[in-house]
Design a protein around this motif. Structure first.
Motif, PDB file in Angstrom:
ATOM      1  N   THR A   1      10.467  22.529 -41.180  1.00 16.70           N
ATOM      2  CA  THR A   1      11.506  22.164 -41.657  1.00 16.70           C
ATOM      3  C   THR A   1      12.171  22.059 -43.048  1.00 16.70           C
TER       4      THR A   1
ATOM      5  N   THR B   1      10.917  16.902 -46.215  1.00 26.61           N
ATOM      6  CA  THR B   1       9.276  15.858 -45.743  1.00 26.61           C
ATOM      7  C   THR B   1       9.028  15.357 -46.891  1.00 26.61           C
TER       8      THR B   1
ATOM      9  N   LYS C   1       6.098  17.584 -36.210  1.00 24.16           N
ATOM     10  CA  LYS C   1       6.877  17.772 -37.706  1.00 24.16           C
ATOM     11  C   LYS C   1       8.415  17.882 -37.180  1.00 24.16           C
TER      12      LYS C   1
ATOM     13  N   LYS D   1       8.215  14.208 -38.497  1.00 18.99           N
ATOM     14  CA  LYS D   1       8.233  14.093 -39.633  1.00 18.99           C
ATOM     15  C   LYS D   1      10.023  14.175 -40.264  1.00 18.99           C
ATOM     16  N   THR D   2      10.532  15.366 -39.791  1.00 14.79           N
ATOM     17  CA  THR D   2      11.999  15.616 -41.012  1.00 14.79           C
ATOM     18  C   THR D   2      12.608  14.987 -40.621  1.00 14.79           C
TER      19      THR D   2
ATOM     20  N   MET E   1      10.789  11.224 -42.011  1.00 16.67           N
ATOM     21  CA  MET E   1      10.830  11.113 -43.639  1.00 16.67           C
ATOM     22  C   MET E   1      11.810  11.658 -44.645  1.00 16.67           C
ATOM     23  N   GLY E   2      12.008  13.345 -43.833  1.00 13.00           N
ATOM     24  CA  GLY E   2      13.275  13.838 -44.377  1.00 13.00           C
ATOM     25  C   GLY E   2      14.630  13.403 -44.698  1.00 13.00           C
TER      26      GLY E   2
END
Ligand SMILES: O=C(O)[C@H]1O[C@H](OP(=O)(O)OP(=O)(O)OC[C@H]2O[C@@H](n3ccc(=O)[nH]c3=O)[C@H](O)[C@@H]2O)[C@H](O)[C@@H](O)[C@@H]1O
Length: 325
Positions: A27, A58, A86, A89-90, A93-94
């Motif tokens: 990401t 992130t 991932k 998370k992207t 959190m992203g």
């Protein structure tokens, strides 16, 4: 130009931050800042500066911008399933980081969501008021549920913090400059057909998709960002094909004599997908302008050039979706 975050200039007339995906399932974010000088009304006097900032969404980012196009996330099934943690998370959190940025600098933020939030739909075609049918623990869920919670975050920030949000639900999109190993059906079939390799259909090929050319999507995203409507909007071309029909169509347009072979169906692959675009027509005055045939012709020309330069290409298949050991 590549700039580190602290070297970015301070707020200008209009700064736009697109976040995008790069690499295979990573990401890392490329960030461009464009600046329009609105003191000069003539188009020839408009200045555009682009900065490339390599950053991972992130992690929080400190920039001053007016609009955020939050696109960062792998979107091809083999790519987003390669590193599902991932991918989650992207999207979580992203999106949280980009919303935090939007809130701090009072920027308008557009999330590129997806047709996949409808899962394997029980309503056809899909309109924005359909809540979807998603397996929360299947191999696609890192992407589907990630985007669903990203949408939830967008509307929570709107409610709680008055962030100005836009949500585009993008249906299958294709065009020149797709990666030859993207792994999605359009690039796979074209690359296979141009090399006289067998076109690989996953399952029996009765599943449907509706394909949109990339420039139509860009127009739709721009109209959505700069319009007043802030609910989710489908952006796609309702021209629907079964994968069997699509394989034949690609063969015809490439004048290929390739065989068509049937591989194992991938888990949770949606059986049908077609956007209802009434809302985009009504609220944005938008509808696709490029036919699938025109778009495919341009994409075939592009991939022929890629093959001429690169030599043989074996496109990403379903078996490549996980490390092999
Ligand atoms: O192209 C897109 O924009 C969409 O692509 C994917 O969704 P999906 O429709 O599953 O994309 P493809 O991998 O292109 O698959 C389309 C259909 O073709 C089939 N397929 C794919 C590749 C192939 O070689 N052969 C084949 O039969 C798949 O099983 C599926 O039924 C993403 O998950 C979406 O978020 C995204 O919007």
């Amino acid at each position: 130009m590549v700039a580190s975050t602290q070297n970015l200039h301070h707020r200008s007339v209009r700064d736009v931050l697109p976040t995008t995906a790069s690499g295979n399932g990573t990401t890392t974010t490329t960030t461009a800042t464009t600046v329009n000088d609105k003191n000069n009304s003539k188009a020839r006097d408009t200045h555009v500066w682009m900065y490339l900032v390599v950053h991972d969404v992130t992690e929080p980012i400190m920039v001053e911008v007016d609009q955020i196009y939050h696109l960062a996330c792998p979107a091809s099934p083999p790519h987003y399933q390669f590193n599902p943690v991932k991918t989650i998370k992207t999207s979580t959190m992203g999106t949280l980081n980009m919303l935090g940025l939007a809130k701090r600098v009072k920027a308008k933020i557009l999330l590129t969501s997806t047709s996949e939030i409808y899962g394997d739909p029980q309503v056809h075609p899909q309109s924005e008021d359909y809540w979807g049918n998603v397996n929360p623990i299947g191999p696609r869920s890192c992407y589907d549920e990630g985007k669903r919670v990203a949408e939830t975050m967008m509307y929570s920030y709107k409610e709680q913090s008055n962030v100005e949000v836009r949500v585009a639900r993008i249906f299958n999109t294709f065009g020149p400059r797709m990666h030859p190993n993207d792994g999605r059906v359009v690039s796979n079939f074209i690359i296979q057909a141009l090399q006289k390799k067998a076109l690989t259909i996953y399952g029996e090929g009765d599943q449907t998709r509706s394909f949109q050319y990339v420039s139509d999507l860009v127009d739709g995203l721009h109209a959505l960002m700069n319009g007043d409507y802030d609910g989710p909007v489908n952006l796609g071309n309702p021209d629907e094909f079964t994968m069997k029909e699509f394989a034949q169509y690609v063969k015809k347009l490439t004048k290929s004599e390739s065989d068509i072979i049937f591989l194992e169906k991938t888990q949770d692959d949606p059986n049908k997908r077609k956007p209802d675009i009434s809302l985009a027509k009504e609220k944005l005055g938008w509808e696709p302008r490029v036919t699938v045939k025109e778009g495919l012709s341009k994409t075939i020309t592009y991939f022929q050039q890629v093959l001429d330069e690169a030599g043989e290409i074996i496109p990403t298949g379903p078996g490549a979706s996980k490390p092999q050991n």
